[in-house]
Design an enzyme around this catalytic site. Structure first.
Site, PDB file in Angstrom:
ATOM      1  N   LYS A 174      35.751  30.807  36.968  1.00 36.16           N
ATOM      2  CA  LYS A 174      35.242  31.280  35.683  1.00 36.16           C
ATOM      3  C   LYS A 174      34.603  30.138  34.900  1.00 36.16           C
ATOM      4  CE  LYS A 174      38.220  33.788  33.374  1.00 36.16           C
ATOM      5  NZ  LYS A 174      39.531  34.282  32.888  1.00 36.16           N
ATOM      6  N   HIS A 201      42.083  57.528  60.576  1.00 36.49           N
ATOM      7  CA  HIS A 201      40.835  57.616  61.341  1.00 36.49           C
ATOM      8  C   HIS A 201      39.988  56.367  61.194  1.00 36.49           C
ATOM      9  CE1 HIS A 201      41.279  61.897  62.471  1.00 36.49           C
ATOM     10  NE2 HIS A 201      42.011  61.925  61.376  1.00 36.49           N
ATOM     11  N   GLY A 259      48.646  40.327  31.991  1.00 32.80           N
ATOM     12  CA  GLY A 259      47.624  41.352  32.173  1.00 32.80           C
ATOM     13  C   GLY A 259      47.944  42.362  33.250  1.00 32.80           C
ATOM     14  N   ARG A 260      48.442  41.894  34.378  1.00 26.50           N
ATOM     15  CA  ARG A 260      48.711  42.806  35.491  1.00 26.50           C
ATOM     16  C   ARG A 260      50.007  43.590  35.295  1.00 26.50           C
ATOM     17  NH1 ARG A 260      48.997  37.623  36.653  1.00 26.50           N
ATOM     18  NH2 ARG A 260      50.829  36.634  37.557  1.00 26.50           N
ATOM     19  N   GLU A 300      47.936  38.179  42.758  1.00 27.81           N
ATOM     20  CA  GLU A 300      47.785  37.284  41.626  1.00 27.81           C
ATOM     21  C   GLU A 300      49.143  36.723  41.219  1.00 27.81           C
ATOM     22  OE1 GLU A 300      44.525  37.740  38.489  1.00 27.81           O
ATOM     23  OE2 GLU A 300      46.316  38.374  37.386  1.00 27.81           O
ATOM     24  N   GLU A 341      33.187  38.745  30.967  1.00 29.62           N
ATOM     25  CA  GLU A 341      32.678  39.993  31.543  1.00 29.62           C
ATOM     26  C   GLU A 341      32.861  41.154  30.565  1.00 29.62           C
ATOM     27  OE1 GLU A 341      34.488  37.607  35.042  1.00 29.62           O
ATOM     28  OE2 GLU A 341      34.965  38.025  32.932  1.00 29.62           O
ATOM     29  N   LYS A 351      42.480  40.684  25.309  1.00 29.92           N
ATOM     30  CA  LYS A 351      43.484  40.097  24.411  1.00 29.92           C
ATOM     31  C   LYS A 351      42.817  39.162  23.400  1.00 29.92           C
ATOM     32  CE  LYS A 351      47.542  38.964  25.993  1.00 29.92           C
ATOM     33  NZ  LYS A 351      48.669  38.278  26.673  1.00 29.92           N
TER      34      LYS A 351
END
Length: 545
Positions: free
Chosen positions: A507, A387, A270-271, A356, A214, A208
């Site tokens: 961060k 399993h 964002g999510r 979050e 990152e 954004k």
């Protein structure tokens, strides 16, 4: 310290009393008393068959949970979200991801302005770009068509696009390769481009602000890789990079033509953004028509959530059941178990969406909650999980409510596979609910010493979410189902489900430590003794200290 309003609600006190009775009731008893239970505790709407009969509830439980929702103002809160009120209180923002999938003729206001036309303007630009790239009209710097697309993002700019691509791979353009880079670990980028030709590769940089550490580190590395493969010609960037951002200045500084910048808005978290321009890679993979079908699936669930009575409201029921187990049974986790290989990344996507959003320790007005909030969501596709970790769910000491997701039809019919897959879904929910008593185990001829090991307590709660097939529309419905379930839970807990301050501290500290690791001279360190020692040790192992 004042007591949060939730614990003072009449329904909360009644649920505590009710739980003392229900915690001793077994699902065997509930089904024995009510022969039609498996048909009564079911809701079917928006193409989803939701069976919640194998939960440790009865009619009274349901009434009390719905009463709690009403006392918590859930209906008013839903209306406020759709109305565009600034319900993200700590950031003073509206929460309007529902506008991302509204039809063209809808009206959804933000600060008095209808945002739906803006949304569709971006969607139309995305569709035009997707059509040109998929047809080969858009060519790279050397005149060759683009065959590889790499999405660079992190968090909501990665998890949604990755999940959607994997979920809808059956619908994707198979002549193209799609990859995703999120981790600042250089291995992620190196492996993504190892076998690709720069002249046939397009990067989508999703940030954004266009300053995310990152993402921009990986984007700079992508630019270097591209220029190294195209003789250092900086004009190539405009044909091999597009941006999903709102910061035109930074986009232009990077070298991307702002005509190839696709924007979104601060009322999109964002999510909650996979159906915005963040989904550009999804549209390139499946095409504009299927992308719009996915948006229609989202919208169908939005309308169901907005209008359905709580007694038959899928996200509300899911959210209330989660509150029931989290706050009254002490269940700390929820397992999401999709019996569909294409949904292998769906649990990982839900981890951000749920944790979050609702991993909060204070109420929206800043008071300590005084009760458990967001549970841990996790899972793997069936039958693989059977399993590995199903042993813990069946016979462990922890109560783990489970969501089983299944589809009647498969995109890849191969003999008996789908019937075997569905049989496992239904068998697992039956086994978790009813278990196997010591008497039943003995009747099979099991030696006495082995009986305790082969007994299954049962009474393990499950939801079964059944759809016809995994289509783009079905994926939209599923994602919106969980989005609104998260919203329901957050409303009950009185928390702000739409901020995420918890990701900020680490961060900020990382930005301080980076130059200390990179310094050629020994840096003066001011951290705690453990962090100082780790930095020094790492510098020594690298040969720089």
């Amino acid at each position: 310290m004042s007591v949060p309003a939730l614990r003072l609600r009449p329904a909360w006190a009644l649920l505590k009393q009710h739980h003392r009775k229900m915690r001793r009731v077994h699902l065997r008893q509930l089904f024995a008393k009510d022969r039609d239970r498996g048909e009564r505790f079911v809701v079917e709407d928006a193409g989803i068959y939701f069976d919640y009969s194998k939960n440790r509830i009865n009619g009274e439980t349901l009434q009390l949970l719905i009463q709690l929702a009403r006392e918590s103002g859930l209906r008013e809160r839903i209306d406020a979200m759709f109305r565009g009120d600034k319900i993200n209180t700590s950031e003073k923002r509206s929460v309007l991801h529902v506008a991302l999938r509204a039809p063209r003729d809808a009206t959804i206001l933000h600060d008095g302005r209808n945002v739906v036309p803006e949304v569709h303007a971006v969607l139309d630009r995305m569709a035009d770009f997707a059509n040109r790239l998929r047809s080969g009209d858009w060519k790279g710097h050397t005149g060759r068509r683009i065959r590889n697309v790499i999405n660079i993002g992190i968090g909501g700019s990665d998890l949604g696009p990755v999940m959607a691509y994997e979920a809808l791979r059956h619908y994707s353009e198979r002549s193209m390769t799609f990859r995703f880079v999120s981790n600042v670990d250089g291995t992620d980028f190196a492996e993504a481009v190892r076998d690709l030709d720069p002249g046939e590769t397009l990067f989508i940089v999703s940030s954004k602000t266009f300053t995310t550490l990152e993402t921009m580190t990986n984007a700079a590395t992508a630019r270097d890789w591209l220029l190294a493969g195209l003789e250092g010609d900086a004009t190539a960037i405009a044909k091999h990079f597009v941006a999903v951002s709102t910061n035109a200045g930074e986009v232009a500084k990077f070298g991307i033509d702002t005509a190839n910048m696709f924007g979104f808005w601060d009322w999109v978290g964002g999510r909650y953004s996979m159906d915005s321009a963040i989904g550009l890679s999804t549209m390139l993979a499946i095409g504009p028509d299927d992308f719009r079908a996915m948006l229609e699936g989202f919208h169908q669930m939005d309308e169901h959530f907005r209008t359905a009575p709580f007694e038959r409201n899928l996200p509300v029921l899911m959210g209330l059941l989660s509150v029931w187990y989290n706050n009254f049974f002490g269940a700390q986790t929820v397992a999401v178990l999709p019996y569909e290989q294409y949904l292998k990344r769906f649990p990982a996507y839900l981890q951000q969406l749920t944790m979050e959003s609702n991993g909060k320790q204070v109420t929206a007005d800043g008071r300590a909650v005084g009760y458990d909030t967001g549970p841990i969501y996790w899972g793997e596709p069936g039958t693989n999980g059977q399993h590995s970790f199903y042993q813990l769910i069946h016979q462990g000491t922890r109560l783990i409510p489970c969501d089983f997701i299944a589809f009647a039809r498969t995109a890849n019919p191969l003999g008996r596979h789908q019937d075997m897959l569905l049989a496992n879904v239904f068998a697992q929910t039956e086994a978790l609910a009813f278990g196997k008593t010591a008497r039943q185990v003995k009747a099979e001829g099991t030696p006495d010493w082995l009986v305790p090991h082969r007994r299954f307590e049962g009474n393990r709660p499950t939801n079964t979410i059944l759809l016809e097939a995994l289509t783009p529309a079905a994926l939209g419905k599923l994602v919106a189902l969980y989005e609104h379930s998260v919203f329901t839970q957050g409303t009950i807990w009185q928390i702000d489900s739409f901020d995420q301050w918890g990701v900020e501290l680490g961060k900020a500290l990382a930005r301080r430590i980076i130059p200390e690791l990179e310094s050629t001279a020994d840096p003066e360190l001011g951290h705690d003794s453990s962090t100082n020692a780790l930095i020094r040790r790492c510098r020594k192992l690298k040969g720089s200290g």
